[in-house]
Design an enzyme around this catalytic site. Structure first.
Site, PDB file in Angstrom:
ATOM      1  N   GLU A 187      53.727 -20.592  -5.432  1.00 22.60           N
ATOM      2  CA  GLU A 187      53.332 -21.244  -4.173  1.00 22.60           C
ATOM      3  C   GLU A 187      52.094 -22.066  -4.502  1.00 22.60           C
ATOM      4  O   GLU A 187      50.990 -21.528  -4.565  1.00 22.60           O
ATOM      5  CB  GLU A 187      53.041 -20.183  -3.101  1.00 22.60           C
ATOM      6  CG  GLU A 187      54.230 -19.281  -2.768  1.00 22.60           C
ATOM      7  CD  GLU A 187      55.313 -19.991  -1.949  1.00 22.60           C
ATOM      8  OE1 GLU A 187      55.034 -21.073  -1.398  1.00 22.60           O
ATOM      9  OE2 GLU A 187      56.434 -19.459  -1.864  1.00 22.60           O
ATOM     10  N   CYS A 238      46.645 -24.989   2.153  1.00 22.93           N
ATOM     11  CA  CYS A 238      47.567 -25.634   1.209  1.00 22.93           C
ATOM     12  C   CYS A 238      48.433 -26.695   1.882  1.00 22.93           C
ATOM     13  O   CYS A 238      48.802 -27.678   1.265  1.00 22.93           O
ATOM     14  CB  CYS A 238      48.445 -24.593   0.544  1.00 22.93           C
ATOM     15  SG  CYS A 238      49.383 -23.611   1.715  1.00 22.93           S
TER      16      CYS A 238
HETATM   17  P1  NAD Z   1      43.462 -20.832  -8.153  1.00 24.36           P
HETATM   18  O1  NAD Z   1      44.679 -21.347  -8.815  1.00 24.36           O
HETATM   19  O2  NAD Z   1      42.143 -21.210  -8.718  1.00 24.36           O
HETATM   20  O3  NAD Z   1      43.451 -19.225  -8.091  1.00 24.36           O
HETATM   21  C1  NAD Z   1      44.500 -18.468  -7.507  1.00 24.36           C
HETATM   22  C2  NAD Z   1      44.531 -17.095  -8.133  1.00 24.36           C
HETATM   23  O4  NAD Z   1      44.818 -17.239  -9.509  1.00 24.36           O
HETATM   24  C3  NAD Z   1      43.240 -16.279  -8.046  1.00 24.36           C
HETATM   25  O5  NAD Z   1      43.557 -14.934  -7.714  1.00 24.36           O
HETATM   26  C4  NAD Z   1      42.695 -16.325  -9.455  1.00 24.36           C
HETATM   27  O6  NAD Z   1      42.028 -15.133  -9.815  1.00 24.36           O
HETATM   28  C5  NAD Z   1      43.946 -16.457 -10.288  1.00 24.36           C
HETATM   29  N1  NAD Z   1      43.710 -17.135 -11.563  1.00 24.36           N
HETATM   30  C6  NAD Z   1      42.759 -18.042 -11.859  1.00 24.36           C
HETATM   31  N2  NAD Z   1      42.862 -18.440 -13.142  1.00 24.36           N
HETATM   32  C7  NAD Z   1      43.905 -17.759 -13.671  1.00 24.36           C
HETATM   33  C8  NAD Z   1      44.531 -17.728 -14.959  1.00 24.36           C
HETATM   34  N3  NAD Z   1      44.076 -18.490 -15.958  1.00 24.36           N
HETATM   35  N4  NAD Z   1      45.594 -16.930 -15.131  1.00 24.36           N
HETATM   36  C9  NAD Z   1      46.062 -16.182 -14.116  1.00 24.36           C
HETATM   37  N5  NAD Z   1      45.530 -16.166 -12.880  1.00 24.36           N
HETATM   38  C10 NAD Z   1      44.466 -16.948 -12.660  1.00 24.36           C
HETATM   39  O7  NAD Z   1      43.600 -21.282  -6.622  1.00 24.36           O
HETATM   40  P2  NAD Z   1      42.559 -21.116  -5.459  1.00 24.36           P
HETATM   41  O8  NAD Z   1      41.412 -22.041  -5.705  1.00 24.36           O
HETATM   42  O9  NAD Z   1      42.276 -19.675  -5.214  1.00 24.36           O
HETATM   43  O10 NAD Z   1      43.431 -21.647  -4.219  1.00 24.36           O
HETATM   44  C11 NAD Z   1      43.537 -22.998  -3.907  1.00 24.36           C
HETATM   45  C12 NAD Z   1      44.849 -23.566  -4.363  1.00 24.36           C
HETATM   46  O11 NAD Z   1      45.920 -22.755  -3.924  1.00 24.36           O
HETATM   47  C13 NAD Z   1      45.136 -24.940  -3.768  1.00 24.36           C
HETATM   48  O12 NAD Z   1      45.717 -25.767  -4.739  1.00 24.36           O
HETATM   49  C14 NAD Z   1      46.128 -24.648  -2.664  1.00 24.36           C
HETATM   50  O13 NAD Z   1      46.963 -25.713  -2.289  1.00 24.36           O
HETATM   51  C15 NAD Z   1      46.907 -23.530  -3.265  1.00 24.36           C
HETATM   52  N6  NAD Z   1      47.536 -22.739  -2.215  1.00 24.36           N
HETATM   53  C16 NAD Z   1      48.893 -22.774  -2.085  1.00 24.36           C
HETATM   54  C17 NAD Z   1      49.508 -22.075  -1.050  1.00 24.36           C
HETATM   55  C18 NAD Z   1      51.000 -22.080  -0.858  1.00 24.36           C
HETATM   56  O14 NAD Z   1      51.480 -21.284  -0.073  1.00 24.36           O
HETATM   57  N7  NAD Z   1      51.743 -22.943  -1.521  1.00 24.36           N
HETATM   58  C19 NAD Z   1      48.729 -21.325  -0.188  1.00 24.36           C
HETATM   59  C20 NAD Z   1      47.347 -21.316  -0.351  1.00 24.36           C
HETATM   60  C21 NAD Z   1      46.757 -22.015  -1.376  1.00 24.36           C
END
Ligand code: NAD
Length: 484
Positions: free
Chosen positions: A223, A257
């Site tokens: 997602e 998002c």
């Molecule tokens: P992010 O990708 O920075 O982090 C998301 C999660 O991934 C966190 O729990 C983090 O600990 C983990 N993570 C970070 N680096 C990682 C790695 N190298 N390996 C594995 N896991 C890792 O995202 P964010 O800043 O928390 O959220 C914002 C983003 O999420 C935006 O791009 C937004 O559009 C997207 N988002 C999508 C949806 C959807 O339903 N499609 C919903 C909400 C947010």
């Protein structure tokens, strides 16, 4: 991130792996939970959420340094309760094996698809809706009979702690386990051999997660994010479009998002739209700094990123209007007023990255076809919004574009419909949850042939030089003639 929220692991994979093995063992002890058992788990989630509702509101308010409690109730707590109710209502019928058609040689057999839980589902949660985006996939996974492990976001550590406590007080450690911690823990978490992994986060991290999951051939639901456009047809009342878009863009201060990332308006209506949008935002949020309805930015870094992106646009010729109805000073706060940006161009960072904050670029277009071509020339977005009261034009825009979900004459409401799949397409994600599609995502769709006493197939077999086989093949080729 406070130290107590970081799991100190000498051998991280080993410790997390042991937790997963523990849950896998529990799953093996009961690999086919009944509907009543699934409903019991969903009821515990429902009750836990009610018991911890105020703690979540408080924790989110602290994590954001100002998160509207109304938004937490409306966009996190209530939708999960709705989703749980929806799953409970439908899971008995979804669980029933579905009867399928069969080929002639299976006469007398029954052919059905069985829906079997996959096992243990891993769920990686982002910071922007850290309750909903953890518990909504969890509700789907539980409805399909799975157990789960969640990794909360390091940027919402207090909410992560409440989540951990809420789950621990309602579920055994070998049923559902919440893991908190930073990127190091997240990295190890996504390397675990889950039976399915749901990742919600950015597209870039999504790539890393999918690579890690590939090592175990763990199927993923990603997602992700992207730039979701809102296109307004010239015939649509600009004040109405502005109000509907302002509602969505103001929510969580644009940190959603499926927030409308940018607007495409007819060239001669750009200024009217900008004015109406500023009016709509000002009337919803007459003050910002101490207004509990207006959510702050999650971290200083994120706020700085947004401020820098506006400066970048300005330095490249954009015209920026700050919607600051009470003329406040935002120094030393994490609040950021809405910025309307006109005269944008593709070399600006706001037109290259997902905005994820209170900045709304407006792009002028002359013909709807141009707007469609602009959207189609970029990554497929998570959502697309089109404003037009003419249904056939709306249908045409839908048929000529791709996006994970869409709304006509609205923004974001599609995520609130439990009876529809939710997900992205291409760089905005893969796979779905919500709805029956969510149940299918979290189930092994196992095709089962159950042969009865009659074995019609036994009449056809080696030695192949026999009449029955010859007539069978002749019959087949009467069915499969060349198509004229
Ligand atoms: P992010 O990708 O920075 O982090 C998301 C999660 O991934 C966190 O729990 C983090 O600990 C983990 N993570 C970070 N680096 C990682 C790695 N190298 N390996 C594995 N896991 C890792 O995202 P964010 O800043 O928390 O959220 C914002 C983003 O999420 C935006 O791009 C937004 O559009 C997207 N988002 C999508 C949806 C959807 O339903 N499609 C919903 C909400 C947010």
């Amino acid at each position: 991130m406070s130290a107590e929220n970081v799991i100190e692991l000498d051998q991280p994979t080993k410790a997390l792996g042991a937790s997963l093995q523990n849950i896998k063992r529990a799953f093996s002890g009961n690999p086919a939970p009944t509907a009543a058992e699934r409903i019991d788990r969903l009821n515990r989630l429902h009750n836990g959420l009610l018991d911890y509702k105020d703690r979540f509101i408080e924790a989110l308010n602290e994590d954001f340094a100002g998160r509207s409690s109304a938004e937490t109730l409306m966009a996190e707590i209530v939708p999960i309760l709705e989703g749980i109710r929806y799953n409970k209502k439908h899971l008995r019928s979804w669980m029933k094996p579905s009867k399928r058609g069969k080929p002639p040689y299976l006469m007398g057999s029954s052919v059905k698809v069985h829906y079997q839980p996959l096992g243990v589902v891993g769920i990686v949660v982002p910071w922007n809706f850290p309750v909903f985006l953890g518990l909504s996939p969890l509700s789907g996974a539980l409805a399909a009979g799975n157990l789960a492990m969640l990794k909360t976001s390091e940027f919402a550590p207090r909410t992560g702690e409440v989540m951990k406590e809420m789950i621990a007080s309602n579920f055994a450690d070998d049923e559902i386990l919440v893991v908190t911690g930073g990127v190091d823990v997240a990295t190890e978490f996504t390397k675990l051999p889950f039976d399915h992994l749901v990742f919600t986060g950015s597209t870039n991290v999504g790539r890393i997660v999918m690579r890690a999951a590939a090592e175990n051939l763990t199927p993923v639901t990603l997602e992700l994010g992207g730039k979701s456009p809102a296109i307004i047809h010239e015939s649509y009342p600009m004040d109405e479009a502005a109000k509907r878009i302002a509602f969505g863009k103001g929510m969580n201060a644009g940190q959603v998002c499926i927030s409308p990332d940018y607007v495409m308006a007819p060239s001669d209506k750009v200024d009217v739209f900008a004015e109406e949008f500023a009016k709509a935002i000002s009337s919803s949020y007459p003050t910002l700094k101490d207004n509990p309805d207006y959510t702050a930015i999650i971290s200083d870094n994120q706020r700085q990123r947004l401020v820098d992106n506006v400066k970048d646009a300005e330095s490249k010729g954009a015209e920026v209007t700050v919607v600051d109805p009470a003329g406040e000073d935002f120094e030393n706060t994490r609040k950021l007023p809405m910025h309307i940006v006109r005269n944008v161009s593709d070399n600006m960072r706001i037109m290259q990255e997902e905005i994820f904050g209170p900045i709304l670029p407006i792009i002028a277009y002359d013909k709807v076809e141009e707007a469609v071509a602009y959207v189609n020339g970029r990554d497929r977005p998570l959502a697309l919004y089109y404003f037009d009261n003419n249904p056939s034009r709306a249908e045409k825009v839908l048929s000529q574009t791709h996006s994970g979900g869409a709304c006509i004459n609205d923004v974001m409401s599609h995520v609130a419909v439990d009876d529809m799949p939710f997900g992205g397409v291409g760089p905005s994600g893969m796979g779905h949850y919500h709805g029956k599609e969510g149940f299918l995502t979290f189930s092994n769709q196992r095709g089962v042939v159950h042969k009865g006493k009659l074995n019609a197939g036994a009449m056809i077999g080696p030695p192949w030089a026999n009449r029955i086989f010859e007539s069978f093949i002749a019959f087949q080729f009467r069915r499969f003639k060349k198509i004229e």
